[in-house]
Design a protein around this motif. Structure first.
Motif, short mmCIF file in Angstrom:
data_model
loop_
_atom_site.label_atom_id
_atom_site.label_comp_id
_atom_site.label_asym_id
_atom_site.label_seq_id
_atom_site.Cartn_x
_atom_site.Cartn_y
_atom_site.Cartn_z
N ASN A 299 0.84 -1.20 0.00
CA ASN A 299 0.00 0.00 0.00
C ASN A 299 0.88 1.26 0.00
O ASN A 299 1.08 1.90 1.02
CB ASN A 299 -0.93 -0.01 1.21
N THR A 300 1.39 1.61 -1.17
CA THR A 300 2.26 2.78 -1.30
C THR A 300 1.55 4.05 -0.85
O THR A 300 2.17 4.95 -0.27
CB THR A 300 2.73 2.93 -2.75
N ALA A 301 0.26 4.15 -1.09
CA ALA A 301 -0.49 5.36 -0.76
C ALA A 301 -0.41 5.70 0.72
O ALA A 301 -0.35 6.87 1.11
CB ALA A 301 -1.95 5.21 -1.19
N PHE A 302 -0.43 4.66 1.59
CA PHE A 302 -0.37 4.86 3.04
C PHE A 302 1.01 4.59 3.62
O PHE A 302 1.40 5.20 4.62
CB PHE A 302 -1.35 3.93 3.75
N GLN A 303 1.74 3.65 3.05
CA GLN A 303 2.98 3.18 3.67
C GLN A 303 4.24 3.47 2.86
O GLN A 303 5.34 3.15 3.29
CB GLN A 303 2.89 1.67 3.93
N GLY A 304 4.09 4.07 1.70
CA GLY A 304 5.24 4.37 0.87
C GLY A 304 6.20 5.33 1.54
O GLY A 304 5.82 6.13 2.40
N SER A 305 7.45 5.27 1.14
CA SER A 305 8.50 6.15 1.67
C SER A 305 9.33 6.64 0.50
O SER A 305 10.35 6.03 0.14
CB SER A 305 9.36 5.38 2.69
N LEU A 306 8.87 7.72 -0.13
CA LEU A 306 9.46 8.22 -1.37
C LEU A 306 9.82 9.70 -1.23
O LEU A 306 9.15 10.44 -0.52
CB LEU A 306 8.46 8.06 -2.52
N ALA A 307 10.86 10.11 -1.93
CA ALA A 307 11.17 11.54 -1.98
C ALA A 307 10.03 12.26 -2.68
O ALA A 307 9.62 11.86 -3.77
CB ALA A 307 12.47 11.76 -2.74
N PRO A 308 9.47 13.33 -2.07
CA PRO A 308 8.28 13.97 -2.64
C PRO A 308 8.57 15.06 -3.67
O PRO A 308 7.64 15.67 -4.21
CB PRO A 308 7.62 14.59 -1.40
N GLY A 309 9.84 15.30 -3.96
CA GLY A 309 10.16 16.33 -4.94
C GLY A 309 9.61 17.69 -4.53
O GLY A 309 9.51 18.02 -3.34
N SER A 310 9.21 18.47 -5.52
CA SER A 310 8.86 19.86 -5.26
C SER A 310 7.55 20.06 -4.52
O SER A 310 7.24 21.20 -4.13
CB SER A 310 8.82 20.63 -6.58
N THR A 311 6.75 19.01 -4.30
CA THR A 311 5.58 19.19 -3.43
C THR A 311 6.02 19.55 -2.02
O THR A 311 5.27 20.16 -1.26
CB THR A 311 4.70 17.93 -3.40
#
Length: 553
Positions: A299-311
């Motif tokens: 479940n990437t939407a809840f548990q993902g750990s990604l660099a969010p970039g310019s957001t």
């Protein structure tokens, strides 16, 4: 018979006698593999030259042979023999023994498929039996053959997923009465939520069962399930997963905040794109209205750990405005390049804005406009802003199922500069970024939740302070202008005037295209999405988020 014939006959039938010991001549010539004398024996040195270690790529025959030996021994119910063909004998033996004794799986038939390089897929057909009840079990898995470095022997590389694709390190397969009763999950309107109707909700439903099964009044059944490894202290354990139900339990009922119409749109939108995830929340309350992933496992939407970039610039902007380092309508530098901490940073396509405002830099997502202010910040400023205002990075969200609360670590020099634009050590997921834009919309953090805290009396996380009225007004203006005339304008067309948005693109090592991010609000709806390797956020994640906001308007 002549002397030569008799000598030959004697050579064929009589054993050789050496120093009073007998060595039997075997077919094909030569003596057996056992040494007749020790290294100091009367026979002198008998040590053979060591065989050369085979190196290089595995041949097709080597791959097939190792795979066949492993699968044959597993199918025969000989875990020790199968484990001996792997590169981790102890772990493989434990897992394969548990497969038979704990999972109670018998009648195993393993059928290899077409080899691809060193990987061999295979299908599993078996039976799960417990206390007189039986159910068939069928699934597909794969194994990979590697060459052991020390002697070149081909072996199956041991990984838990070889036994079952849902297994990860520390997980087990167990058949018996489930420790957790099933649950009947409902949407906000009282309709039943099922993985058949909403494929993205499989892991969410597992999480609801783990959290509320015993509290919801159900009765456990008998099943084969994946029992997840114990969680670290203070962390949510990933939910166990049911693979086969031998007898159904009696479910309890749990109502969620999911909106069925928005959930359906979310499912449709992410299904159009590879590796897409999206979340919708209500800014005024924190209710989660939809969650979807195009991959229906993790479940990437809840548990993902990604660099969010310019957001991430939403948080950074609030910090710069708070500190008086930026103001929406004031002039602000946006050069082609800026160097900080020994790193040289640049804007996308190396653009610059001459004599522009901070609002213009935000709308065009000018990296250097933010990094140029790094020298005026303390190492912990960004982390403190994320925690104190946006409620991130404290591991205290309790949404009703497992989630990751984001991470904004304290950093310095070049890493701090990268963090200001959502790279470096910053990690987020769509739930986090939907919450961020919701906080910018209302000025106050409301922890997102999927199940009302009134159901179980849990306490929701709180931020220690709200945005000041002045900062909130400027932040909303930055987001509105970006939605109307900046990088988010195309996706957000027709959704104004009560709206705001921010795009993002996050570079990932070894990935040709960056991850595309988009987060936005429309009225009392906030949403965020990511398309991994999708490219520019406005083109990839933007249409997903915009479609959700339109559907909820």
């Amino acid at each position: 018979m002549g002397k030569r014939g008799r000598a030959a006959e004697r050579g064929r039938t009589r054993p050789a006698v050496i120093g009073g010991l007998i060595a039997v001549v075997v077919a094909g010539g030569g003596f057996g593999a056992y040494s007749l004398f020790g290294p100091d024996g009367d026979g002198g040195s008998t040590t053979a030259d060591p065989k050369p270690v085979k190196t290089g790529p595995l041949s097709a025959a080597e791959v097939r042979t190792a795979a066949t030996r492993f699968l044959t021994a597993w199918q025969q119910g000989r875990p020790a023999k199968a484990a001996a063909v792997t590169d981790d004998t102890a772990a493989a033996k434990a897992a394969l023994t548990g497969y038979r004794e704990d999972a109670r799986i018998t009648g195993v038939t393993l059928t290899p498929g077409r080899r691809t390089g060193t990987t061999v897929p295979f299908s599993v057909r078996a039976t799960v039996t417990h206390k007189g009840k039986s159910k068939p079990l069928a699934y597909d898995s794969k194994l990979t053959v590697v060459r052991r470095a020390e002697d070149g022997v081909p072996l199956v590389r041991w990984r838990p997923y070889v036994v079952h694709p849902d297994l990860r390190d520390g997980d087990r397969l167990v058949t018996g009465e489930s420790g957790t009763p099933p649950v009947r999950a409902l949407d906000a309107d009282g309709g039943e939520l099922t993985a058949a109707k909403y494929p993205s909700l499989g892991s969410v439903l597992d999480g609801l069962r783990e959290k509320y099964g015993k509290k919801a009044g159900g009765r456990a059944g008998v099943e084969l399930r994946v029992v997840r490894k114990a969680a670290k202290k203070g962390a949510d354990k990933d939910p166990d997963k049911t693979l086969v139900a031998l007898s159904e339990g009696t479910p309890g009922t749990v109502r969620t905040t999911l909106n069925p119409a928005l959930q359906a749109v979310a499912e449709q939108q992410v299904a159009k794109r590879s590796r897409a995830s999206a979340v919708v929340v209500r800014p005024s309350t924190g209710e989660i209205l939809a969650v979807a992933n195009s991959g229906h496992g993790f479940n990437t939407a809840f548990q993902g750990s990604l660099a969010p970039g310019s957001t991430m610039k939403i948080i950074t902007s609030s910090l710069l405005i708070d500190k008086g380092l930026a103001s929406a309508e004031k002039r602000h530098p946006c050069p082609k390049y800026v160097t900080y901490g020994g790193w040289k940073f640049q804007n996308d396509d190396k653009f610059q804005i001459k004599n522009g405002t901070f609002k213009a830099s935000f709308a065009r997502s000018c990296n250097t406009a933010f990094i140029s202010q790094a020298k005026k910040l303390d190492a912990d400023d960004l982390a403190r802003q994320a925690q104190q205002v946006f409620g991130l990075g404290m591991d205290n969200w309790s949404i009703g199922v497992p989630s990751f609360d984001g991470s904004v670590p304290v950093q310095s020099a070049a890493s701090l500069a990268a963090s200001l634009i959502g790279q470096g050590g910053v990690r987020m997921n769509p739930l986090n970024m939907a919450s961020v834009v919701a906080t910018a919309r209302t000025g106050t953090f409301h922890q997102p939740y999927l199940v009302s805290p009134s159901v179980d009396g849990r306490t929701l996380a709180k931020a220690s302070r709200s945005l000041s009225p002045g900062t909130r007004a400027q932040l909303r203006e930055l987001l509105r202008y970006t939605a109307a005339a900046g990088t988010a304008a195309e996706a957000m067309s027709g959704l104004g005037p009560d709206f705001g948005a921010k795009t993002g693109s996050a570079e990932v090592d070894g990935q040709k295209k960056p991850n595309g991010w988009f987060t936005a609000w429309k009225g009392d709806l906030a949403a965020a999405g990511v398309v991994q390797a999708g490219g520019h956020g406005g083109d990839s994640a933007g249409p997903v988020v915009a479609a959700l906001l339109r559907a909820g308007s």
